[in-house]
Each structure stands twice: as C-alpha cells, then as structure tokens.
Design a protein around this motif. Structure first.
Motif, short mmCIF file in Angstrom:
data_model
loop_
_atom_site.label_atom_id
_atom_site.label_comp_id
_atom_site.label_asym_id
_atom_site.label_seq_id
_atom_site.Cartn_x
_atom_site.Cartn_y
_atom_site.Cartn_z
N ALA A 83 -74.47 64.16 47.01
CA ALA A 83 -74.94 63.54 45.76
C ALA A 83 -75.84 62.33 45.99
N ASP A 84 -75.88 61.81 47.20
CA ASP A 84 -76.71 60.65 47.50
C ASP A 84 -78.06 61.10 48.06
N PHE A 88 -78.51 63.42 51.21
CA PHE A 88 -79.06 64.75 50.92
C PHE A 88 -80.16 65.11 51.92
N HIS A 187 -80.17 70.89 41.88
CA HIS A 187 -79.61 69.68 42.48
C HIS A 187 -80.72 68.83 43.09
N ARG A 190 -82.61 67.10 40.39
CA ARG A 190 -81.80 66.04 39.79
C ARG A 190 -81.86 64.76 40.62
N LEU A 191 -81.89 64.91 41.94
CA LEU A 191 -81.96 63.74 42.81
C LEU A 191 -83.39 63.19 42.91
#
Length: 262
Positions: A83-84, A88, A187, A190-191
C-alpha cells in the motif's frame, strides 16, 4: 551278394536287433508314431521353469517409498499488493509474486513520481524495451518524445510505466494473468494518482477501458478511479505509428484532447 557271407550278415543283423529289444518285425497292436506317451503328456502339462526367470523385485526402503500427502494443497489467494508508494516500487523490482514478472529475468520498471501531470501507461515492454531495460526505447521513444512536446510536455515530467514489468511470450496473456494484471492496474493507478492518463497501445486500452483502440481513438475517456474521474486518452504505440505512419493523424486527434479548454 549270396552264399555263406550273406547268411552270416543276415544272422548278424538279427542278433543286433535282438540285443536292441526288438523281437518281432510286426507287433500285434498298431502303433502311432506321432502320439506322445502318457509320461510325456504329464510333463507337458507342468509349467516349464526357465533357468533365466527373473527374480521378484525387492520392495523399496521406507525412505524411498512415495509418501501420501495427508493435507490437501492449499490454493494460493490473490497476491498481496503493497500500500505504500516506495514499498510498491521496491516490490515491483524484486518480488517473485509480482504479476507479469515471470516471463523474463530482466524487469523494466516505472520511472517518475506520483501525482505527475501525465502518466504514460502501456501493457508491457516491447522487445527493444526489454533489451534496453527502459520503456519506449529507440526510435519509438523518440517519436513519443515528439508527441509529448506537441502537447507541451517532456518525458521527465511524466510518470512512465507498464502494467507488466516483463513481456509475455508473443505479447499474449491467458485469463488468469489478465485477472491478476487487472488488480495490479487499479492498485497502481490508486498509488500513482496522475492528473491525466495516456494509454499507449491496443492491449492496455482493452484491459483498462474495455475498448478496442479504434473505438477509443479521438475520444476523451473518463476512467472511474475510486469514485473519481480520470481524464484518459488512448493512442497507438509509437512502434506501431512508425510501421503505419497513416495512423499518426488519429493519434494526434486523441492527444490534442488534453489541450481542450486550455
């Protein structure tokens, strides 16, 4: 022949046959010369044993016996995605669990920062990219730079990435890989949080927008990202534009949509 010698020879023959056990020229019972004796029949009915018969194999030691699995094999769940942002990118570069990393030992990684004015996204590296270790290498990269310059940007201002970090054989993927890459796509977006998104090539257009490239050309696509709209444009890959220059006009029709209202 005749005389006394013949008589002596005949007497000698009779003595020889008598010693052999033959006492009559013709027997009282007919004889079948091809019939086997009862003793021979009994011998024939018994299975023959050969001297070279193979010995029965000895059982393997317990350590070499095949062991039955008592526990069923657990199915692998979806790949965990960091999630970071920093984690990532490190994960993309080193983890064996990265979807799309299994096709080549050399990974082509994203370049740029989050929240860039424009994110350039393709499905996977081209053959030249895989060899050079960077996306949009060679003549295709020079054409891309010219396309960006036409809308007032340079590559270093953009976040440049591919959905898969290696190229699949033949540029094709199966349904399982497509599902894993779809999760990775959303994903990643999103980041990255780009202000705008440029989809480059027919494969990424189909995966991200569910459209063919011909249906997406000249249109401003609004992708829904976590409830928000992301302005998106689709163009053919620069390598395709070099091979088919007539399609450059369609790519320009799409690119100039980014300048609309400015």
């Amino acid at each position: 022949m005749g005389g006394q010698n013949s008589a002596l020879l005949a007497e000698s023959y009779c003595d020889w046959w008598s010693l052999a056990g033959v006492d009559a020229l013709v027997g009282e019972q007919p004889a079948g010369w091809l019939a086997m004796s009862p003793a021979n029949d009994a011998a024939a009915s018994r299975p023959r044993r050969t001297a070279t018969a193979a010995a029965e194999p000895q059982p393997l030691p317990d350590a070499l016996q095949r062991q039955s699995s008592e526990r069923p094999v657990e199915s692998r769940g979806p790949t965990a995605l960091p999630a970071d942002w920093k984690d990532f990118h490190q994960w993309l570069g080193s983890s064996e669990a990265v979807p799309g990393s299994q096709w080549d030992a050399r990974r082509v990684l994203p370049v740029g920062e989050a929240a860039a004015p424009l994110m350039l996204l393709t499905a996977w590296p081209e053959i030249d990219d895989q060899r050079e270790g960077q996306l949009f290498a060679g003549p295709a990269g020079k054409l891309l730079d010219a396309m960006l310059q036409a809308i007032g940007l340079v590559r270093r201002q953009c976040y440049v990435a591919s959905l898969a970090v290696t190229r699949p054989p033949g540029g094709r993927i199966d349904a399982h890989d497509a599902a894993e890459l779809d999760r990775l796509l959303w994903h990643h977006l999103r980041l990255a949080m780009p202000q705008r998104l440029l989809l480059i090539g027919g494969d990424i257009v189909r995966i991200a927008a569910g459209l063919t490239l011909s249906d997406a050309r000249g249109k401003l696509l609004d992708l829904n990202q976590d409830g928000g709209k992301m302005e998106t444009v689709a163009v053919a890959h620069p390598a395709m534009l070099l091979a088919r220059p007539a399609q450059k006009a369609a790519a320009w029709d799409s690119l100039k949509l980014f300048n609309r209202g400015r």
